[in-house]
Design an enzyme around this catalytic site. Structure first.
Site, mmCIF file in Angstrom:
data_model
loop_
_atom_site.group_PDB
_atom_site.id
_atom_site.type_symbol
_atom_site.label_atom_id
_atom_site.label_comp_id
_atom_site.label_asym_id
_atom_site.label_seq_id
_atom_site.Cartn_x
_atom_site.Cartn_y
_atom_site.Cartn_z
ATOM 1 N N GLY A 193 -10.270 -20.941 -4.471
ATOM 2 C CA GLY A 193 -11.326 -20.022 -4.046
ATOM 3 C C GLY A 193 -10.885 -18.571 -4.146
ATOM 4 N N GLN A 251 -14.689 -13.834 -1.244
ATOM 5 C CA GLN A 251 -14.564 -12.593 -0.477
ATOM 6 C C GLN A 251 -13.120 -12.366 0.005
ATOM 7 O OE1 GLN A 251 -16.376 -12.634 3.378
ATOM 8 N NE2 GLN A 251 -16.355 -10.415 3.614
ATOM 9 N N ASP A 254 -10.657 -21.808 -9.113
ATOM 10 C CA ASP A 254 -11.965 -21.414 -8.565
ATOM 11 C C ASP A 254 -13.046 -21.911 -9.514
ATOM 12 O OD1 ASP A 254 -12.834 -18.677 -6.567
ATOM 13 O OD2 ASP A 254 -14.307 -19.816 -7.704
ATOM 14 N N ILE A 255 -14.181 -22.260 -8.936
ATOM 15 C CA ILE A 255 -15.300 -22.735 -9.754
ATOM 16 C C ILE A 255 -15.948 -21.579 -10.517
ATOM 17 C CG2 ILE A 255 -17.167 -22.528 -8.035
ATOM 18 C CD1 ILE A 255 -17.728 -25.598 -8.880
ATOM 19 N N ASP A 287 -13.394 -27.458 -9.994
ATOM 20 C CA ASP A 287 -14.088 -27.800 -8.757
ATOM 21 C C ASP A 287 -13.094 -28.472 -7.812
ATOM 22 O OD1 ASP A 287 -15.613 -28.969 -6.787
ATOM 23 O OD2 ASP A 287 -17.109 -29.794 -8.167
ATOM 24 N N TYR A 300 -20.652 -26.960 8.210
ATOM 25 C CA TYR A 300 -19.471 -26.124 7.922
ATOM 26 C C TYR A 300 -18.419 -26.298 9.023
ATOM 27 C CZ TYR A 300 -16.976 -21.599 7.363
ATOM 28 O OH TYR A 300 -16.050 -20.599 7.218
ATOM 29 N N LYS A 323 -14.640 -28.002 8.865
ATOM 30 C CA LYS A 323 -13.446 -27.203 9.154
ATOM 31 C C LYS A 323 -12.607 -27.827 10.271
ATOM 32 C CE LYS A 323 -13.612 -23.834 6.137
ATOM 33 N NZ LYS A 323 -12.496 -23.419 5.271
#
Ligand code: AKB
Length: 310
Positions: free
Chosen positions: A7, A11, A31-32, A49, A138, A142
């Site tokens: 990833g 961000q 990263d995708i 992926d 989510y 996690k």
């Protein structure tokens, strides 16, 4: 050190790569997405992926990283819109990364956890060790990621460490988070002179400026293992209401129009999270301390956005 960042185009990842590059590490990204223009040119880019086990295994076997920063995830708002995909990316993805780390001898896995592991009705501020009953896909994925990581550390010796990030504020565009409204007040307020916030003015969750968040990951990674009493840590900086963010922007951007139009889905996600977290364990075990306040962040961020636009 050879480091792989899953990833790495997101961000956090894009900015983390610059910090790690400045420390002289040999960087690869999985990263995708395509390489964003903001990513450092020295990082090797591998598209794939994280929920695809054989791809993850191939890339870890080929690159032989010593450390993996596992950041790839679908965030909370996207996760509620695409819960099955969130399960694949966040659950299967984390399991794949840990299993690849075990199989190919990766020394350490750093994990981006979140305040979304918490559910409603918890003490204020929420301590590090508390019942984790999130209400979002989510958050559920996690919590499972934290627990899987602890299992891989205790059972197979993969050094697993993570921080529970508050909402993160940066000049770079986020993707699909519920806390993104704070960042948009600055970025859209400055660029377009207006922003309509998707949660109400009293909404309050823990927030943090990106440079502090990056420092937390890097410092926890380097902390002596014997000092760490747990695998995953709350980290805290400040918890303004949405309207206090708006005031901070108004004080620095003349004539900006900041208004509210709460979206029920994102408001209910936000309302399920705590207003404040207690980071005493991180302070005690590895000397963590946030440096930026709302005011010092606001000054720095606005200067950064202006510099990007020049
Ligand atoms: C989100 O809003 O989903 C993220 C988070 C709090 O983890 N920023």
């Amino acid at each position: 050190m050879r480091i792989l960042v899953t990833g790495g185009g997101g961000q956090i990842g894009t900015e983390l790569l610059h910090v790690l590059a400045s420390q002289g590490h040999e960087l690869s990204v999985y990263d995708i997405a395509r390489r964003p223009s903001a990513a450092p040119g020295s990082a090797a880019w591998h598209r794939g992926d994280v929920s695809n086990r054989s791809e993850v295994f191939d890339v870890v076997q080929e690159l032989k990283p010593e450390v993996i920063y596992h950041l790839a995830a679908l965030l909370s708002a996207t996760g509620e819109t695409l819960p099955h995909r969130a399960y694949q990316v966040n659950m299967d993805g984390t399991h794949n990364v840990l299993e690849a780390a075990r199989t190919f001898g990766v020394r350490q896995v750093m994990f981006a956890s979140t305040i979304a592991v918490f559910g409603p009705h918890l003490p204020d501020p929420v301590p590090n060790e508390v019942s984790l009953r999130p209400t979002t896909m989510y958050g559920i994925t996690k919590v499972a990621g934290e627990m899987l990581g602890e299992y891989y550390d205790n059972t197979w010796g993969v050094d697993f460490r993570g921080v529970r990030f508050p909402g993160l504020i940066s000049a770079g565009e986020p993707g699909g988070g519920t806390t993104d409204y704070a960042l948009f007040m600055y970025v859209h307020g400055l660029r377009h002179g207006a922003y309509e916030c998707f949660v109400g003015p009293d909404s309050t969750v823990p927030m943090m400026y990106m440079p502090d968040a990056l420092r937390a990951l890097v410092e926890l990674s380097a902390a002596p293992k014997e000092k760490l009493k747990r695998h995953v840590y709350n980290i805290a900086a400040f918890s303004p209401t949405a309207d206090e963010f708006a005031d901070a922007v108004r004080a620095r951007v003349p004539n900006v129009q900041l208004t509210y139009n709460a979206d029920p889905m994102r408001q209910s996600i936000l309302d399920s999270w705590p207003a404040r977290v207690d980071d005493a364990a991180a302070r005690h075990d590895w000397g963590w301390k946030a440096q930026y306040t709302l005011d010092s962040m606001s000054d720095d961020l606005i200067a950064k956005i202006k510099a990007m636009d020049e």
